[in-house]
Scaffold this motif. Structure first.
Motif, PDB file in Angstrom:
ATOM      1  N   ARG A   1       0.829  -1.209   0.000  1.00 49.89           N
ATOM      2  CA  ARG A   1       0.000   0.000   0.000  1.00 49.89           C
ATOM      3  C   ARG A   1       0.858   1.253   0.000  1.00 49.89           C
ATOM      4  O   ARG A   1       0.552   2.219  -0.689  1.00 49.89           O
ATOM      5  N   ASP A   2       1.942   1.236   0.786  1.00 48.74           N
ATOM      6  CA  ASP A   2       2.848   2.387   0.810  1.00 48.74           C
ATOM      7  C   ASP A   2       3.474   2.612  -0.555  1.00 48.74           C
ATOM      8  O   ASP A   2       3.648   3.745  -0.993  1.00 48.74           O
TER       9      ASP A   2
ATOM     10  N   ARG B   1       1.098   4.373  -2.873  1.00 49.05           N
ATOM     11  CA  ARG B   1       0.859   5.774  -2.535  1.00 49.05           C
ATOM     12  C   ARG B   1       2.070   6.657  -2.759  1.00 49.05           C
ATOM     13  O   ARG B   1       1.971   7.867  -2.640  1.00 49.05           O
ATOM     14  N   ARG B   2       3.209   6.098  -3.062  1.00 53.10           N
ATOM     15  CA  ARG B   2       4.429   6.874  -3.232  1.00 53.10           C
ATOM     16  C   ARG B   2       4.308   7.742  -4.483  1.00 53.10           C
ATOM     17  O   ARG B   2       4.066   7.244  -5.584  1.00 53.10           O
ATOM     18  N   LEU B   3       4.468   9.039  -4.324  1.00 47.87           N
ATOM     19  CA  LEU B   3       4.369   9.960  -5.444  1.00 47.87           C
ATOM     20  C   LEU B   3       5.734  10.167  -6.085  1.00 47.87           C
ATOM     21  O   LEU B   3       6.747  10.232  -5.388  1.00 47.87           O
TER      22      LEU B   3
END
Length: 75
Positions: free
Chosen positions: A6-7, A10-12
């Motif tokens: 999940r991380d 979400r990493r941009l």
């Protein structure tokens, strides 16, 4: 889905300007350093913040490893 997955989703990505990206790609066509150290970035006349963003961009794209060495993908 694990927390790490999940991380990762979400990493941009970092934002590197197009002109800086072109300058970096032009430089890499001429010379691919064995390691992206301070002297390489100083040679491009990148500011500290631009250098940090460029390294983050290359890392995000999987083009440099954790030791700032080019990956096979970049070569």
């Amino acid at each position: 889905m694990t927390i790490n997955q999940r991380d990762e989703l979400r990493r941009l990505p970092p934002y590197l300007t197009y002109s800086t990206w072109l300058k970096l790609m032009d430089s890499l066509e001429k010379y691919l350093p064995p390691q992206f150290d301070r002297s390489y970035w100083d040679g491009l006349k990148f500011s500290g913040s631009t250098m940090t963003t460029a390294k983050a961009t290359l890392s995000f794209l999987g083009l440099i490893g954790s030791n700032n060495e080019p990956t096979d993908k970049l070569q």
